[in-house]
Design a protein around this motif. Structure first.
Motif, PDB file in Angstrom:
ATOM      1  N   ILE A 530      89.705  52.010  50.669  1.00 53.77           N
ATOM      2  CA  ILE A 530      90.397  53.344  50.169  1.00 53.77           C
ATOM      3  C   ILE A 530      90.543  52.816  48.683  1.00 53.77           C
ATOM      4  CG2 ILE A 530      92.410  54.575  50.076  1.00 53.77           C
ATOM      5  CD1 ILE A 530      92.872  53.698  53.163  1.00 53.77           C
ATOM      6  N   LEU A 531      89.986  53.785  47.911  1.00 54.00           N
ATOM      7  CA  LEU A 531      90.285  53.612  46.344  1.00 54.00           C
ATOM      8  C   LEU A 531      91.055  55.105  45.982  1.00 54.00           C
ATOM      9  CD1 LEU A 531      86.973  53.091  47.039  1.00 54.00           C
ATOM     10  CD2 LEU A 531      87.407  51.821  44.952  1.00 54.00           C
ATOM     11  N   ARG A 532      92.053  54.699  45.041  1.00 54.27           N
ATOM     12  CA  ARG A 532      92.978  55.507  44.300  1.00 54.27           C
ATOM     13  C   ARG A 532      92.751  55.480  42.718  1.00 54.27           C
ATOM     14  NH1 ARG A 532      98.638  55.191  46.703  1.00 54.27           N
ATOM     15  NH2 ARG A 532      98.455  52.965  46.091  1.00 54.27           N
ATOM     16  N   VAL A 533      92.463  56.767  42.075  1.00 51.27           N
ATOM     17  CA  VAL A 533      92.626  56.810  40.594  1.00 51.27           C
ATOM     18  C   VAL A 533      93.561  57.878  40.333  1.00 51.27           C
ATOM     19  CG1 VAL A 533      91.207  57.295  38.774  1.00 51.27           C
ATOM     20  CG2 VAL A 533      90.185  56.397  40.584  1.00 51.27           C
ATOM     21  N   ARG A 534      94.771  57.215  39.458  1.00 50.93           N
ATOM     22  CA  ARG A 534      95.824  58.406  39.300  1.00 50.93           C
ATOM     23  C   ARG A 534      96.036  58.009  37.911  1.00 50.93           C
ATOM     24  NH1 ARG A 534      97.602  53.926  42.528  1.00 50.93           N
ATOM     25  NH2 ARG A 534      99.253  52.754  41.533  1.00 50.93           N
ATOM     26  N   ASP A 535      96.732  59.247  37.329  1.00 52.82           N
ATOM     27  CA  ASP A 535      97.250  59.267  35.943  1.00 52.82           C
ATOM     28  C   ASP A 535      98.596  59.830  35.884  1.00 52.82           C
ATOM     29  OD1 ASP A 535      96.891  62.268  35.348  1.00 52.82           O
ATOM     30  OD2 ASP A 535      94.853  61.996  36.189  1.00 52.82           O
ATOM     31  N   ASN A 536      99.359  59.801  34.822  1.00 50.76           N
ATOM     32  CA  ASN A 536     100.425  60.431  34.587  1.00 50.76           C
ATOM     33  C   ASN A 536     100.528  61.607  33.707  1.00 50.76           C
ATOM     34  OD1 ASN A 536      99.957  59.024  32.310  1.00 50.76           O
ATOM     35  ND2 ASN A 536     101.980  58.291  31.810  1.00 50.76           N
ATOM     36  N   GLY A 537      99.349  62.372  33.836  1.00 50.01           N
ATOM     37  CA  GLY A 537      99.173  63.575  32.941  1.00 50.01           C
ATOM     38  C   GLY A 537      99.693  64.979  33.565  1.00 50.01           C
ATOM     39  N   CYS A 538      99.208  66.157  33.271  1.00 52.19           N
ATOM     40  CA  CYS A 538     100.159  67.403  33.789  1.00 52.19           C
ATOM     41  C   CYS A 538      99.876  67.571  34.957  1.00 52.19           C
ATOM     42  CB  CYS A 538      99.597  68.297  32.619  1.00 52.19           C
ATOM     43  SG  CYS A 538      97.735  68.569  32.627  1.00 52.19           S
ATOM     44  N   GLY A 539      99.051  66.913  35.617  1.00 56.43           N
ATOM     45  CA  GLY A 539      98.631  67.311  37.017  1.00 56.43           C
ATOM     46  C   GLY A 539      97.738  68.530  37.529  1.00 56.43           C
ATOM     47  N   ILE A 540      97.223  69.015  38.606  1.00 54.36           N
ATOM     48  CA  ILE A 540      96.453  69.930  38.912  1.00 54.36           C
ATOM     49  C   ILE A 540      97.352  71.140  39.505  1.00 54.36           C
ATOM     50  CG2 ILE A 540      94.577  70.450  40.160  1.00 54.36           C
ATOM     51  CD1 ILE A 540      93.771  67.601  40.378  1.00 54.36           C
ATOM     52  N   ASN A 584      98.815  66.154  43.673  1.00 51.67           N
ATOM     53  CA  ASN A 584      99.771  65.907  42.637  1.00 51.67           C
ATOM     54  C   ASN A 584     100.623  64.957  42.998  1.00 51.67           C
ATOM     55  OD1 ASN A 584      98.681  67.654  40.565  1.00 51.67           O
ATOM     56  ND2 ASN A 584      99.404  69.537  41.932  1.00 51.67           N
ATOM     57  N   LEU A 585     101.123  64.054  42.001  1.00 55.02           N
ATOM     58  CA  LEU A 585     102.110  63.072  42.375  1.00 55.02           C
ATOM     59  C   LEU A 585     103.707  63.432  41.937  1.00 55.02           C
ATOM     60  CD1 LEU A 585     100.295  60.164  40.570  1.00 55.02           C
ATOM     61  CD2 LEU A 585     100.388  60.603  42.983  1.00 55.02           C
ATOM     62  N   THR A 586     104.502  63.057  42.684  1.00 56.54           N
ATOM     63  CA  THR A 586     105.705  63.463  42.535  1.00 56.54           C
ATOM     64  C   THR A 586     106.373  63.282  41.343  1.00 56.54           C
ATOM     65  OG1 THR A 586     106.074  63.230  45.044  1.00 56.54           O
ATOM     66  CG2 THR A 586     108.272  63.345  43.734  1.00 56.54           C
ATOM     67  N   ALA A 587     105.966  62.239  40.699  1.00 51.91           N
ATOM     68  CA  ALA A 587     106.390  61.715  39.349  1.00 51.91           C
ATOM     69  C   ALA A 587     105.855  62.148  38.244  1.00 51.91           C
ATOM     70  CB  ALA A 587     106.447  60.030  39.368  1.00 51.91           C
ATOM     71  N   GLY A 588     104.720  63.002  38.495  1.00 49.68           N
ATOM     72  CA  GLY A 588     103.853  63.827  37.549  1.00 49.68           C
ATOM     73  C   GLY A 588     102.573  63.133  37.479  1.00 49.68           C
ATOM     74  N   GLY A 589     101.612  64.042  37.206  1.00 49.37           N
ATOM     75  CA  GLY A 589     100.200  63.608  37.105  1.00 49.37           C
ATOM     76  C   GLY A 589      99.237  63.784  38.464  1.00 49.37           C
ATOM     77  N   ALA A 590      98.195  63.188  38.592  1.00 46.62           N
ATOM     78  CA  ALA A 590      97.351  63.515  39.834  1.00 46.62           C
ATOM     79  C   ALA A 590      96.768  62.317  40.323  1.00 46.62           C
ATOM     80  CB  ALA A 590      96.339  64.670  39.401  1.00 46.62           C
ATOM     81  N   GLU A 591      96.341  62.327  41.775  1.00 48.09           N
ATOM     82  CA  GLU A 591      95.681  61.237  42.398  1.00 48.09           C
ATOM     83  C   GLU A 591      94.597  61.798  43.038  1.00 48.09           C
ATOM     84  OE1 GLU A 591      97.836  57.906  44.582  1.00 48.09           O
ATOM     85  OE2 GLU A 591      97.091  59.267  46.043  1.00 48.09           O
ATOM     86  N   PHE A 592      93.146  60.899  42.644  1.00 48.01           N
ATOM     87  CA  PHE A 592      92.153  61.200  43.396  1.00 48.01           C
ATOM     88  C   PHE A 592      92.153  60.110  44.381  1.00 48.01           C
ATOM     89  CE2 PHE A 592      91.328  63.901  39.846  1.00 48.01           C
ATOM     90  CZ  PHE A 592      90.626  64.871  40.526  1.00 48.01           C
TER      91      PHE A 592
END
Length: 603
Positions: A530-540, A584-592
């Protein structure tokens, strides 16, 4: 009407063109099967009709039982107020205190009897009748003592009483109502009213209904049928029967009725003296009685018989029509089969051509997809070229300076320092070779062959290639690898392309953020990597999630992208038997989140 298996009609019915004539056993089997199906159909119809008629009778019975229960209560309770009113009559109070004679009260009670049709009498505190409305009748109750009656006992206890019994003088059944006469809490006597129940039973009989009312001992005290009255629904013990005959039923035999009950989930069927009924009962708790409303079951039997006859007729007509239609169809089938065969052959040719066309299209699509993957890689390579040129410019300048230093050191014969400077130049050239080697590997086309791929090493290589781009964009990268071997089986270059696209997508999402963070996690869990790529951007946005992996779908401005990166990544992951999701992450941003089958050493 009878059909013989040897007749031409039956032969046409069971035979089909192009087949040999079936033997007699086959005819018998098919005929038997038809008879069994017909019998089951008729049986199902009869069961359905029976349930339908029973349901209708049940609804009617429930309504009628409720009506007769209320009618019985109204007849018994219509004079309930009389004992209460008379208990407050001053003349009756004076009579019970022996201040006036009975002759002053009897005419008064007689007037009430003429108005209500009910017998009234007054008992003293010992149960002896002091006044009665039938004082002129030879069956006058004057002087009789009724302290053994339950309705007197209830009045003596200060309560309203009610009791069904036969009158000792009139020898007629009735329901006796009583109420105590009190003065300052002292029991003076009781007022009793006898309600005649014979008119009510005559009304039931004239209505043609089958009704009976049983008391707590199961004795039928009221009924629309005389032969059922004063008989028990079940055999009574001799002691009980003797006590009831002595105290309540004037030596009546109290024989039991011949009753058989059959109960199912919805209905109770009862057979009384050889007659079958559907029984609907209502409890009358205020009297301790039960009203039994009986619906003649013959209606159900007639409906079932009629349904069976109609079903048989319909099946016979249907069978005859089937024979006729079969005969007509067979004549048309022979001529149509040749045309259908020719049409099928034409359709098969067209289908074969279409299948070949689809195969060719699929091959073209695979080639186009590979070209798009390569084009996407080259586009990413172009974006990295400026950063790589900047990275190579620094070691080239340093090498030029170190070369000038070596000349001076050699001129001064400082060979040891010159050797150390050459080591520095060698390190710089290794670094430049690593950068250019990674670029050449990244730009090669996919060979299509698979091998075990260590995801930790692969992602580190991708991050190294994109190091300058991430540095230019001021993106802080956190790369975590959990314990275990995150190894998958697949094409290394195609998997690299997936993570280049995901990282580029995250970098684009962080473009307008001040504090840019990119997190990459790798974990081997059971048979998955399992690989996760996440950022703290504006989300989707929710409305674009369903279209995110479709080709040429992009949220970027025109000219900034073709919308192929995520679509290509999705196709590569699915081809390798994996799965890719976005949230989308709860704290903001998105995760693939990308899942691959873990390589266990066998492929």
């Amino acid at each position: 009407m009878k059909f013989h298996l040897g007749t031409p009609v039956m032969m046409n019915f069971f035979n089909t063109p192009g087949r040999a004539l079936p033997d007699r056993q086959r005819y018998v089997f098919i005929l038997a099967l038809c008879l069994v199906v017909s019998a089951l159909t008729i049986w199902a119809i009869s069961v359905y009709v029976r349930q339908l008629v029973l349901s209708d009778l049940r609804r009617q019975g429930e309504s009628r039982a409720g009506f007769y229960s209320q009618s019985l209560k109204n007849n018994l309770e219509k004079n309930r107020h009389l004992p209460y009113i008379l208990s407050r009559d001053q003349r009756i109070r004076d009579l019970l205190e022996y201040q006036v004679p009975s002759i002053r009260v009897n005419p008064h009670l007689e007037d009430f009897q003429n108005a209500t049709g009910s017998l009234l009498f007054i008992m003293d505190d010992g149960g002896t009748v002091l006044a009665t409305s039938n004082w002129r009748s030879p069956q006058s109750l004057m002087g009789f003592n009724f302290n053994f009656r339950p309705y007197f006992a209830s009045a003596k206890d200060g309560e309203a009483g009610g009791y069904f019994t036969f009158g000792l003088r009139t020898k007629k059944p009735g329901y006796f109502l009583s109420y105590p006469v009190l003065r300052e809490g002292r029991f003076l006597g009781a007022v009793a009213v006898k309600v005649d129940v014979l008119p009510l039973q005559e009304d039931w009989k004239e209505g043609g209904e089958s009704i009976m009312v049983s008391d707590g001992h199961g004795v039928v005290i009221l009924s629309s049928r005389e032969e059922w009255r004063y008989r028990s629904l079940k055999p009574l013990l001799d002691t009980t029967k003797n006590r009831l005959r002595r105290t309540q039923f004037l030596e009546l035999p109290l024989d039991s009725l011949s009753i058989q009950r059959t109960t199912n989930v919805h209905d109770t069927l009862i057979e009384v003296q050889g007659e079958r009924f559907l029984e609907i009962s209502r409890q009358l708790p205020e009297y301790g009685w039960r009203l039994h409303y009986l619906v003649n079951y013959g209606v159900v039997r007639k409906a079932v018989v009629v349904s069976v006859l109609v079903g048989c007729g319909v099946i016979i007509i249907f069978f005859l029509l089937l024979l006729y239609v079969r005969e007509r169809r067979q004549k048309k089938i022979s001529g149509r089969q040749a045309r259908e065969a020719e049409r099928i052959r034409s359709v098969n040719v067209l289908l074969q051509q279409e299948i070949e066309g689809h195969k060719e299209t699929a091959d073209n699509l695979r080639r186009v997809q590979q070209d798009l993957v390569q084009a996407s890689k080259l586009a990413a390579l172009g974006r990295m070229s400026a950063a790589v040129a900047h990275e190579l410019n620094q070691p080239v300048t340093a090498i030029r300076m170190f070369a000038a230093s070596i000349r001076k050191l050699l001129a001064r014969e400082q060979y040891e320092k010159a050797d150390k400077t050459l080591d520095l130049i060698s390190g710089l050239t290794d670094r430049m070779a690593l950068l250019t080697g990674q670029l050449k590997t990244f730009s090669r086309k996919d060979g299509g062959r698979g091998k075990p791929v260590d995801m930790k090493v692969l992602i580190e290589r991708v991050l190294k290639v994109m190091e300058m781009q991430l540095h230019e964009e001021r993106v802080a990268v956190r790369f975590d690898v959990a314990e275990g071997e995150p190894i998958v089986f697949g094409n290394e270059l195609r998997i690299e392309q997936v993570f280049v696209n995901l990282i580029n997508n995250s970098v684009d999402a962080l473009r307008n953020c001040s504090d840019k963070e990119l997190g990459i996690d790798v974990k081997a869990q059971d048979d998955k990597v399992i690989l996760r790529v996440r950022d703290n951007g504006c989300g989707i946005k929710e409305e674009v999630k369903d279209f995110l992996f479709e080709p040429f779908f992009t949220t970027k401005q025109e000219g900034e992208g073709l919308g192929l990166g995520l679509s290509i990544s999705y196709g590569i992951v699915r081809d390798l038997g994996g799965e890719i999701k976005v949230a989308n992450l709860t704290a903001g941003g998105a995760e693939f989140r990308v899942e691959f089958q873990r390589y266990m050493g066998q492929e």
